[in-house]
Scaffold this motif. Structure first.
Motif, mmCIF file in Angstrom:
data_model
loop_
_atom_site.group_PDB
_atom_site.id
_atom_site.type_symbol
_atom_site.label_atom_id
_atom_site.label_comp_id
_atom_site.label_asym_id
_atom_site.label_seq_id
_atom_site.Cartn_x
_atom_site.Cartn_y
_atom_site.Cartn_z
ATOM 1 N N THR A 42 0.711 -1.180 0.022
ATOM 2 C CA THR A 42 0.148 -0.068 0.066
ATOM 3 C C THR A 42 1.026 1.241 -0.083
ATOM 4 O OG1 THR A 42 -1.514 -1.183 1.288
ATOM 5 C CG2 THR A 42 -1.813 1.236 1.327
ATOM 6 N N MET A 43 0.468 2.005 -0.975
ATOM 7 C CA MET A 43 1.367 3.359 -1.132
ATOM 8 C C MET A 43 0.295 4.491 -1.296
ATOM 9 S SD MET A 43 4.480 3.986 -3.828
ATOM 10 C CE MET A 43 5.260 2.402 -3.397
ATOM 11 N N ILE A 44 0.847 5.669 -0.502
ATOM 12 C CA ILE A 44 0.227 6.943 -0.866
ATOM 13 C C ILE A 44 0.897 7.904 -1.579
ATOM 14 C CG2 ILE A 44 -1.045 8.801 0.419
ATOM 15 C CD1 ILE A 44 -1.956 6.812 2.657
ATOM 16 N N ALA A 45 0.409 8.429 -2.469
ATOM 17 C CA ALA A 45 1.288 9.699 -3.176
ATOM 18 C C ALA A 45 0.762 10.957 -2.581
ATOM 19 C CB ALA A 45 1.293 9.394 -4.546
ATOM 20 N N ASP A 46 1.349 11.434 -1.963
ATOM 21 C CA ASP A 46 1.057 12.796 -1.315
ATOM 22 C C ASP A 46 1.329 14.083 -2.139
ATOM 23 O OD1 ASP A 46 0.653 15.252 0.081
ATOM 24 O OD2 ASP A 46 1.647 14.661 1.897
ATOM 25 N N LEU A 47 0.288 14.442 -3.011
ATOM 26 C CA LEU A 47 0.891 15.511 -4.296
ATOM 27 C C LEU A 47 0.646 16.963 -3.734
ATOM 28 C CD1 LEU A 47 -0.680 13.641 -7.109
ATOM 29 C CD2 LEU A 47 1.436 13.411 -6.168
ATOM 30 N N SER A 48 0.514 17.134 -2.293
ATOM 31 C CA SER A 48 0.224 18.401 -1.951
ATOM 32 C C SER A 48 1.483 19.443 -2.515
ATOM 33 C CB SER A 48 -0.083 18.385 -0.399
ATOM 34 O OG SER A 48 1.231 17.979 0.343
ATOM 35 N N GLU A 49 2.605 18.948 -2.671
ATOM 36 C CA GLU A 49 3.732 19.755 -3.010
ATOM 37 C C GLU A 49 4.166 19.882 -4.422
ATOM 38 O OE1 GLU A 49 5.388 21.900 -0.653
ATOM 39 O OE2 GLU A 49 3.920 21.483 0.923
ATOM 40 N N LEU A 50 3.256 19.064 -5.224
ATOM 41 C CA LEU A 50 3.575 18.925 -6.537
ATOM 42 C C LEU A 50 2.912 19.859 -7.208
ATOM 43 C CD1 LEU A 50 5.210 16.733 -8.405
ATOM 44 C CD2 LEU A 50 2.948 15.825 -8.908
#
Length: 86
Positions: A42-50
């Protein structure tokens, strides 16, 4: 682009910072693959800084998601905003 990685139990959180484009997508792919090979399901991609994602960057998410799904897990995406959300 830089990639911040955190682990919360069995979940790996990857946070790309900056632009995910043709120049940086291979680095993101390698980072995700390393965690998948280490047993992450299980992986979460946190794109808040992308700030930007190209079609090659989107391909990276699809590829990681398929790998995780094949192992009985999945990829979740969070924190999309601005141009990345569009």
């Amino acid at each position: 682009m830089t990639i911040e990685v955190n682990r919360s139990g069995e979940v790996v959180i990857v946070k790309p910072v900056g632009r995910l484009d043709a120049a940086s997508a291979p680095e993101f792919d390698q980072e995700c693959q390393a965690h998948v090979k280490a047993g992450c399901k299980t992986m979460i991609a946190d794109l808040s800084e992308l700030t930007y994602v190209s079609s090659l960057g989107l391909r990276s998410f699809v590829s990681a998601g398929k790998e995780l799904q094949a192992r009985g897990g999945g990829l979740m995406v969070s924190g999309m905003k601005g141009m990345v959300k569009e």
